[in-house]
Write a protein that holds these residues in place. Structure first.
Motif, PDB file in Angstrom:
ATOM      1  N   TYR A   1      71.309 -53.934 -33.498  1.00 44.31           N
ATOM      2  CA  TYR A   1      71.472 -55.377 -33.593  1.00 44.31           C
ATOM      3  C   TYR A   1      71.949 -55.881 -32.239  1.00 44.31           C
ATOM      4  O   TYR A   1      72.815 -55.272 -31.613  1.00 44.31           O
ATOM      5  CB  TYR A   1      72.506 -55.749 -34.658  1.00 44.31           C
ATOM      6  CG  TYR A   1      72.064 -55.485 -36.074  1.00 44.31           C
ATOM      7  CD1 TYR A   1      71.359 -56.448 -36.791  1.00 44.31           C
ATOM      8  CD2 TYR A   1      72.363 -54.275 -36.705  1.00 44.31           C
ATOM      9  CE1 TYR A   1      70.958 -56.221 -38.105  1.00 44.31           C
ATOM     10  CE2 TYR A   1      71.962 -54.035 -38.005  1.00 44.31           C
ATOM     11  CZ  TYR A   1      71.266 -55.011 -38.701  1.00 44.31           C
ATOM     12  OH  TYR A   1      70.864 -54.766 -39.995  1.00 44.31           O
ATOM     13  N   GLU A   2      71.385 -56.999 -31.810  1.00 42.09           N
ATOM     14  CA  GLU A   2      71.778 -57.574 -30.523  1.00 42.09           C
ATOM     15  C   GLU A   2      71.732 -59.099 -30.631  1.00 42.09           C
ATOM     16  O   GLU A   2      70.770 -59.658 -31.176  1.00 42.09           O
ATOM     17  CB  GLU A   2      70.830 -57.098 -29.420  1.00 42.09           C
ATOM     18  CG  GLU A   2      71.274 -57.488 -28.017  1.00 42.09           C
ATOM     19  CD  GLU A   2      70.406 -56.843 -26.957  1.00 42.09           C
ATOM     20  OE1 GLU A   2      70.802 -56.869 -25.782  1.00 42.09           O
ATOM     21  OE2 GLU A   2      69.324 -56.321 -27.294  1.00 42.09           O
ATOM     22  N   VAL A   3      72.761 -59.751 -30.122  1.00 41.96           N
ATOM     23  CA  VAL A   3      72.829 -61.214 -30.170  1.00 41.96           C
ATOM     24  C   VAL A   3      72.000 -61.790 -29.032  1.00 41.96           C
ATOM     25  O   VAL A   3      72.160 -61.406 -27.869  1.00 41.96           O
ATOM     26  CB  VAL A   3      74.295 -61.704 -30.074  1.00 41.96           C
ATOM     27  CG1 VAL A   3      74.352 -63.230 -30.061  1.00 41.96           C
ATOM     28  CG2 VAL A   3      75.113 -61.153 -31.244  1.00 41.96           C
ATOM     29  N   ASN A   4      71.100 -62.705 -29.362  1.00 45.00           N
ATOM     30  CA  ASN A   4      70.233 -63.287 -28.330  1.00 45.00           C
ATOM     31  C   ASN A   4      70.858 -64.533 -27.716  1.00 45.00           C
ATOM     32  O   ASN A   4      71.998 -64.895 -28.024  1.00 45.00           O
ATOM     33  CB  ASN A   4      68.820 -63.556 -28.882  1.00 45.00           C
ATOM     34  CG  ASN A   4      68.771 -64.720 -29.872  1.00 45.00           C
ATOM     35  OD1 ASN A   4      69.758 -65.423 -30.109  1.00 45.00           O
ATOM     36  ND2 ASN A   4      67.608 -64.941 -30.460  1.00 45.00           N
ATOM     37  N   SER A   5      70.127 -65.195 -26.834  1.00 37.54           N
ATOM     38  CA  SER A   5      70.685 -66.328 -26.094  1.00 37.54           C
ATOM     39  C   SER A   5      70.977 -67.525 -26.988  1.00 37.54           C
ATOM     40  O   SER A   5      71.711 -68.425 -26.594  1.00 37.54           O
ATOM     41  CB  SER A   5      69.722 -66.742 -24.972  1.00 37.54           C
ATOM     42  OG  SER A   5      68.487 -67.179 -25.509  1.00 37.54           O
ATOM     43  N   ARG A   6      70.413 -67.552 -28.191  1.00 38.99           N
ATOM     44  CA  ARG A   6      70.701 -68.636 -29.135  1.00 38.99           C
ATOM     45  C   ARG A   6      71.836 -68.281 -30.087  1.00 38.99           C
ATOM     46  O   ARG A   6      72.119 -69.025 -31.024  1.00 38.99           O
ATOM     47  CB  ARG A   6      69.443 -68.991 -29.934  1.00 38.99           C
ATOM     48  CG  ARG A   6      68.331 -69.592 -29.091  1.00 38.99           C
ATOM     49  CD  ARG A   6      67.323 -70.358 -29.947  1.00 38.99           C
ATOM     50  NE  ARG A   6      66.598 -69.508 -30.878  1.00 38.99           N
ATOM     51  CZ  ARG A   6      66.515 -69.718 -32.192  1.00 38.99           C
ATOM     52  NH1 ARG A   6      67.154 -70.730 -32.742  1.00 38.99           N
ATOM     53  NH2 ARG A   6      65.803 -68.912 -32.952  1.00 38.99           N
ATOM     54  N   GLY A   7      72.470 -67.128 -29.851  1.00 39.55           N
ATOM     55  CA  GLY A   7      73.577 -66.717 -30.701  1.00 39.55           C
ATOM     56  C   GLY A   7      73.148 -66.097 -32.020  1.00 39.55           C
ATOM     57  O   GLY A   7      73.964 -65.931 -32.924  1.00 39.55           O
ATOM     58  N   MET A   8      71.861 -65.729 -32.135  1.00 38.66           N
ATOM     59  CA  MET A   8      71.344 -65.115 -33.357  1.00 38.66           C
ATOM     60  C   MET A   8      71.383 -63.597 -33.214  1.00 38.66           C
ATOM     61  O   MET A   8      70.946 -63.059 -32.183  1.00 38.66           O
ATOM     62  CB  MET A   8      69.901 -65.559 -33.611  1.00 38.66           C
ATOM     63  CG  MET A   8      69.665 -67.047 -33.589  1.00 38.66           C
ATOM     64  SD  MET A   8      70.266 -67.865 -35.066  1.00 38.66           S
ATOM     65  CE  MET A   8      68.977 -67.468 -36.237  1.00 38.66           C
ATOM     66  N   GLU A   9      71.882 -62.916 -34.231  1.00 37.36           N
ATOM     67  CA  GLU A   9      71.904 -61.456 -34.206  1.00 37.36           C
ATOM     68  C   GLU A   9      70.540 -60.944 -34.673  1.00 37.36           C
ATOM     69  O   GLU A   9      70.130 -61.178 -35.811  1.00 37.36           O
ATOM     70  CB  GLU A   9      73.014 -60.923 -35.108  1.00 37.36           C
ATOM     71  CG  GLU A   9      73.284 -59.434 -34.890  1.00 37.36           C
ATOM     72  CD  GLU A   9      74.520 -58.952 -35.626  1.00 37.36           C
ATOM     73  OE1 GLU A   9      75.288 -58.166 -35.032  1.00 37.36           O
ATOM     74  OE2 GLU A   9      74.720 -59.359 -36.787  1.00 37.36           O
TER      75      GLU A   9
ATOM     76  N   MET B   1      60.811 -55.919 -33.984  1.00 37.79           N
ATOM     77  CA  MET B   1      61.993 -56.734 -34.259  1.00 37.79           C
ATOM     78  C   MET B   1      61.719 -57.591 -35.489  1.00 37.79           C
ATOM     79  O   MET B   1      60.560 -57.849 -35.833  1.00 37.79           O
ATOM     80  CB  MET B   1      62.305 -57.651 -33.070  1.00 37.79           C
ATOM     81  CG  MET B   1      61.199 -58.645 -32.759  1.00 37.79           C
ATOM     82  SD  MET B   1      61.585 -59.809 -31.422  1.00 37.79           S
ATOM     83  CE  MET B   1      62.735 -60.927 -32.248  1.00 37.79           C
ATOM     84  N   ASP B   2      62.787 -57.987 -36.158  1.00 37.67           N
ATOM     85  CA  ASP B   2      62.685 -59.003 -37.207  1.00 37.67           C
ATOM     86  C   ASP B   2      62.969 -60.360 -36.576  1.00 37.67           C
ATOM     87  O   ASP B   2      63.983 -60.542 -35.892  1.00 37.67           O
ATOM     88  CB  ASP B   2      63.694 -58.727 -38.327  1.00 37.67           C
ATOM     89  CG  ASP B   2      63.289 -57.569 -39.226  1.00 37.67           C
ATOM     90  OD1 ASP B   2      62.112 -57.157 -39.172  1.00 37.67           O
ATOM     91  OD2 ASP B   2      64.147 -57.079 -39.978  1.00 37.67           O
ATOM     92  N   TYR B   3      62.085 -61.335 -36.816  1.00 34.97           N
ATOM     93  CA  TYR B   3      62.310 -62.679 -36.287  1.00 34.97           C
ATOM     94  C   TYR B   3      63.558 -63.284 -36.929  1.00 34.97           C
ATOM     95  O   TYR B   3      63.930 -62.921 -38.055  1.00 34.97           O
ATOM     96  CB  TYR B   3      61.138 -63.608 -36.615  1.00 34.97           C
ATOM     97  CG  TYR B   3      59.763 -63.085 -36.358  1.00 34.97           C
ATOM     98  CD1 TYR B   3      59.425 -62.449 -35.167  1.00 34.97           C
ATOM     99  CD2 TYR B   3      58.759 -63.233 -37.318  1.00 34.97           C
ATOM    100  CE1 TYR B   3      58.140 -61.982 -34.940  1.00 34.97           C
ATOM    101  CE2 TYR B   3      57.465 -62.769 -37.104  1.00 34.97           C
ATOM    102  CZ  TYR B   3      57.163 -62.134 -35.921  1.00 34.97           C
ATOM    103  OH  TYR B   3      55.895 -61.672 -35.702  1.00 34.97           O
ATOM    104  N   PRO B   4      64.203 -64.236 -36.258  1.00 34.45           N
ATOM    105  CA  PRO B   4      65.281 -64.977 -36.913  1.00 34.45           C
ATOM    106  C   PRO B   4      64.804 -65.565 -38.247  1.00 34.45           C
ATOM    107  O   PRO B   4      63.709 -66.130 -38.338  1.00 34.45           O
ATOM    108  CB  PRO B   4      65.603 -66.090 -35.918  1.00 34.45           C
ATOM    109  CG  PRO B   4      65.212 -65.522 -34.591  1.00 34.45           C
ATOM    110  CD  PRO B   4      63.996 -64.690 -34.866  1.00 34.45           C
TER     111      PRO B   4
ATOM    112  N   ASP C   1      69.577 -62.517 -38.290  1.00 37.43           N
ATOM    113  CA  ASP C   1      70.276 -63.729 -38.712  1.00 37.43           C
ATOM    114  C   ASP C   1      69.291 -64.861 -39.005  1.00 37.43           C
ATOM    115  O   ASP C   1      68.174 -64.881 -38.486  1.00 37.43           O
ATOM    116  CB  ASP C   1      71.218 -64.210 -37.602  1.00 37.43           C
ATOM    117  CG  ASP C   1      72.555 -63.498 -37.620  1.00 37.43           C
ATOM    118  OD1 ASP C   1      72.846 -62.782 -38.593  1.00 37.43           O
ATOM    119  OD2 ASP C   1      73.318 -63.664 -36.641  1.00 37.43           O
ATOM    120  N   GLY C   2      69.759 -65.819 -39.781  1.00 33.25           N
ATOM    121  CA  GLY C   2      68.982 -67.025 -40.020  1.00 33.25           C
ATOM    122  C   GLY C   2      68.644 -67.233 -41.480  1.00 33.25           C
ATOM    123  O   GLY C   2      68.613 -66.285 -42.264  1.00 33.25           O
ATOM    124  N   LEU C   3      68.417 -68.481 -41.851  1.00 31.29           N
ATOM    125  CA  LEU C   3      68.043 -68.819 -43.213  1.00 31.29           C
ATOM    126  C   LEU C   3      66.713 -68.163 -43.570  1.00 31.29           C
ATOM    127  O   LEU C   3      65.728 -68.318 -42.842  1.00 31.29           O
ATOM    128  CB  LEU C   3      67.942 -70.342 -43.364  1.00 31.29           C
ATOM    129  CG  LEU C   3      67.550 -70.873 -44.745  1.00 31.29           C
ATOM    130  CD1 LEU C   3      68.612 -70.530 -45.780  1.00 31.29           C
ATOM    131  CD2 LEU C   3      67.331 -72.388 -44.687  1.00 31.29           C
TER     132      LEU C   3
END
Length: 345
Positions: free
Chosen positions: A60-68, A116-119, A125-127
């Motif tokens: 898991y890595e947090v991207n520039s938008r703050g999404m893991e 990868m799994d998209y946000p 992360d993400g709805l």
């Protein structure tokens, strides 16, 4: 119908985990962790292959938008990879179920495979099932795969996009934003156009477009049984993909998919990288005629289209074993031909 209804032989505790609200990533991660051994033991040719000789890694890595962001890699242990393959998964999907088997198969042929799994999908992360902006999703994919390409193990190797269904649209958009960054793309039943009979009626579509401005996350788009239409065989196995998004599409997501397919249809001539396009002739989810148009209109000098008679949408998951094996053979043959003595353009 509850997600666990079609699953046999699971206890009440596991059923409770699977039936939980999976709008947010923690619930999806719990379900995957509790269920992954069962998933990978199901009787399907994608999972009936040994994993010896593959080095697999999850992170898991947090991207520039703050999404893991969840990602996974499969790399041959005994020899350097011939090339790097970057997977773009389909709508509602994850890289931890059927695509796990796809990645293993490609990696066992000597390739480094990354996914990868998209946000909003899978373990990221993400709805769940929500795409606020398709361009934003594509930017997330580019950002993540740029980092992966810095890996010393694969730096300088030929690199190929692998897009399945909606992932085909993601791969094409990645290419259009990075026209010189890739050695080629493999597109499996790409979502260049959603088949006409998968759309709601025109007047309802116009109403939904208006409502989407005020209720973008609402699940109001009429539902079609995509698994029923996408899989010729193995339909019952889709129930084991417990973290896939299977509910009605969210309004904003549906609008973004519609706009994206219309944009790609307009820009087919701009596609310039080497292409392998694979499509089932009986696909009623994404339109095979647009794959034909992509093949004809793309400015790529190196392009190949293979149509599989009687095959449905899910070429690598939902067909008889002999068809799945034939599709893989076509993929590996193309990759072998395009990976020899090549480096990044």
């Amino acid at each position: 119908m509850a997600p666990s209804t079609n699953l046999q032989g699971i206890d009440d505790q596991l059923r409770t985990i699977i039936d939980a609200n999976m709008d947010q990533a923690p619930a999806r991660r719990r379900a995957r962790e509790a269920f992954k051994d069962i998933q990978l033991s199901i009787d399907h040719c994608l999972f009936n292959m040994p994993t010896q000789g593959l080095k697999m890694n999850e992170m898991y890595e947090v991207n520039s938008r703050g999404m893991e962001i969840f990602s996974k890699s499969w790399i041959p242990e005994s020899s350097p990879p011939k090339a790097a393959i970057f997977i773009c998964h389909g709508y509602g999907d994850t890289c931890t179920f059927f695509l796990e088997g796809v990645a293993r198969k490609i990696a066992s042929s000597g390739y480094g495979v990354f996914a990868m799994d998209y946000p909003g999908f899978g373990l990221s992360d993400g709805l769940h099932g929500y795409i606020a902006s398709f361009d934003g999703l594509v930017d997330d994919v580019i950002e993540h795969y740029l980092k992966v390409k810095e890996n010393p193990e694969i730096r300088g190797l030929p690199s190929f996009l692998f897009g399945q269904s909606m992932g085909g649209a993601v791969a094409l958009k990645v290419h259009l934003k990075q026209p010189n960054a890739w050695n080629g793309a493999i597109l499996v039943a790409p979502m260049c156009k959603i088949a006409d009979d998968m759309y709601p009626p025109w007047i309802l579509t116009q109403i939904l477009i208006g409502v989407a401005k005020f209720l973008p996350q609402s699940k109001l788009v009429p539902e079609r049984d995509v698994a029923e239409k996408a899989f010729r065989e193995n339909k019952e196995l889709t129930a084991y993909n417990v973290i896939a998004y299977k509910d009605k599409p969210r309004l904003r997501t549906a609008l973004e998919l519609l706009n994206t397919t219309q944009e790609i249809e307009r820009r087919l001539e701009e596609v310039s990288l080497p292409l392998l396009i694979l499509h089932g002739e009986a696909d009623v989810v994404t339109d095979p005629s647009v794959s034909k148009a992509l093949y004809e209109k793309a400015s790529s000098k190196d392009k190949k289209l293979i149509l599989y008679q009687d095959a449905y949408h899910a070429l690598l998951e939902g067909e008889p074993d002999e068809v799945i094996i034939r599709v893989f053979d076509d993929i590996i043959t193309w990759l072998d031909d395009h990976s020899r003595d090549k480096t990044l353009p």
